[in-house]
Scaffold this active site. Structure first.
Site, mmCIF file in Angstrom:
data_model
loop_
_atom_site.group_PDB
_atom_site.id
_atom_site.type_symbol
_atom_site.label_atom_id
_atom_site.label_comp_id
_atom_site.label_asym_id
_atom_site.label_seq_id
_atom_site.Cartn_x
_atom_site.Cartn_y
_atom_site.Cartn_z
ATOM 1 N N SER A 1 -4.478 0.852 -1.827
ATOM 2 C CA SER A 1 -4.211 1.036 -0.412
ATOM 3 C C SER A 1 -5.710 1.138 0.254
ATOM 4 C CB SER A 1 -3.749 2.505 -0.151
ATOM 5 O OG SER A 1 -3.497 2.590 1.207
ATOM 6 N N LYS B 1 0.643 4.576 6.861
ATOM 7 C CA LYS B 1 -0.015 5.482 5.687
ATOM 8 C C LYS B 1 0.817 6.698 5.631
ATOM 9 C CE LYS B 1 -2.954 1.931 4.879
ATOM 10 N NZ LYS B 1 -2.918 1.212 3.622
ATOM 11 N N SER C 1 0.808 -1.454 -0.073
ATOM 12 C CA SER C 1 0.113 -0.030 0.040
ATOM 13 C C SER C 1 0.818 1.334 -0.016
ATOM 14 C CB SER C 1 -1.009 0.038 1.181
ATOM 15 O OG SER C 1 -0.189 0.194 2.256
#
Length: 284
Positions: free
Chosen positions: A231, A145, A90
């Site tokens: 993602s 992230k 991701s």
């Protein structure tokens, strides 16, 4: 099967510490008294007997041996640096599957282990930071992230896959097709504040309704992966147990730390591929 490693570590430190303390307060004085009594009864004490009388119980011996090691690990892991391995793609091209990273645990405040209560304010996440956090729908799972939206921000992701924050487009520059993608993926250089990094897009792939917008509540953050079309991030989270006004957001209490370095890569250990250090460096 998931387990709470920080809790197990705290319990192990507490048990080993208790054994060491119990020995110091109760057992060690008894051993010394037994040795003194024996030496007072004989003219030439037998060293083997003295050694036997001074021998610690096996459980105490192990507890005292492991306590300093476990205590150091607990302090380092809870307050300074914690290692993680990247399990998915991701964050490609910034992070690859199998990258081993280091996470700064004090960048966003000092938190108590297990309770995760912030006790000392140090700093707040900044737009563009790569952050590890506990997934809001399952706090036992760690996600990584990039921070896109800060508290109070308005974020929009357009139908042509451009990112806007507070009404302004985020600057990006075309780099070219991803090597080996046969035109299916394109790399861009994106700038978030002072942070410049690469992102990956698949222009023919859409996972969610285009043109969605979000307003970030206080104490929450909006997260996206650099691999924009592969993602599971704030754009897609859907949990009926989470209030709609914070759905997709990461609360401050879920923050683990700031990812700052890759120290090793081992993408395929099952097939005997050796770890490599070609990707060692700071994370941007």
């Amino acid at each position: 099967m998931s387990f709470n490693f920080p809790l197990l570590l705290v319990i192990a430190v507490a048990v080993c510490g208790a054994l060491a303390l119990f020995d110091l307060v109760f057992l060690a004085p008894r051993r010394r008294a037994a040795i003194a009594s024996y030496q007072g009864k004989v003219e030439q004490p037998d060293e083997a007997v003295v050694e036997k009388l001074n021998k610690e119980p096996l459980l105490v011996e192990y507890g005292k041996s492991f306590f300093p090691v476990l205590a150091i690990v607990l302090v380092l892991r809870s307050f300074l640096v914690e290692p993680f391995q990247i399990p998915s793609g991701s964050m490609i091209p910034t992070l690859e599957v199998g990258d081993f990273i280091l996470v700064n645990k004090f960048a966003y405040g000092i938190r108590l282990p297990v309770l995760d209560t912030k006790v000392i304010e140090v700093g707040d996440p900044q737009r563009g930071d790569v952050m590890v956090f506990r997934y809001p729908s399952d706090p036992n799972v760690n996600y990584i992230k990039r921070v896109i939206g800060l508290p109070g921000d308005h974020v929009r992701y357009s139908s042509d896959k451009h990112l806007f924050v507070n009404g302004k487009p985020i600057a990006e520059q075309l780099i070219g097709e991803e090597p080996g993608s046969l035109g299916s993926a394109t790399l861009y250089s994106e700038r978030l504040g002072d942070m410049e990094h690469r992102i990956r897009k698949e222009m023919n792939r859409y996972r969610a309704e285009p043109g969605k917008e979000w307003t970030i509540p206080e104490g929450h953050y909006f997260m996206m992966g650099d691999n924009r079309d592969n993602s599971n991030d704030s754009r897609y989270w859907n949990d009926p147990n989470i209030p709609k006004d914070v759905l997709g957001m990461v609360p401050d209490r879920n923050i683990v730390g700031k990812a700052f370095a890759i120290w090793m890569s081992w993408p395929d250990p099952k097939f005997s591929h050796l770890p490599n250090f070609s990707r060692v460096g700071l994370i941007h």
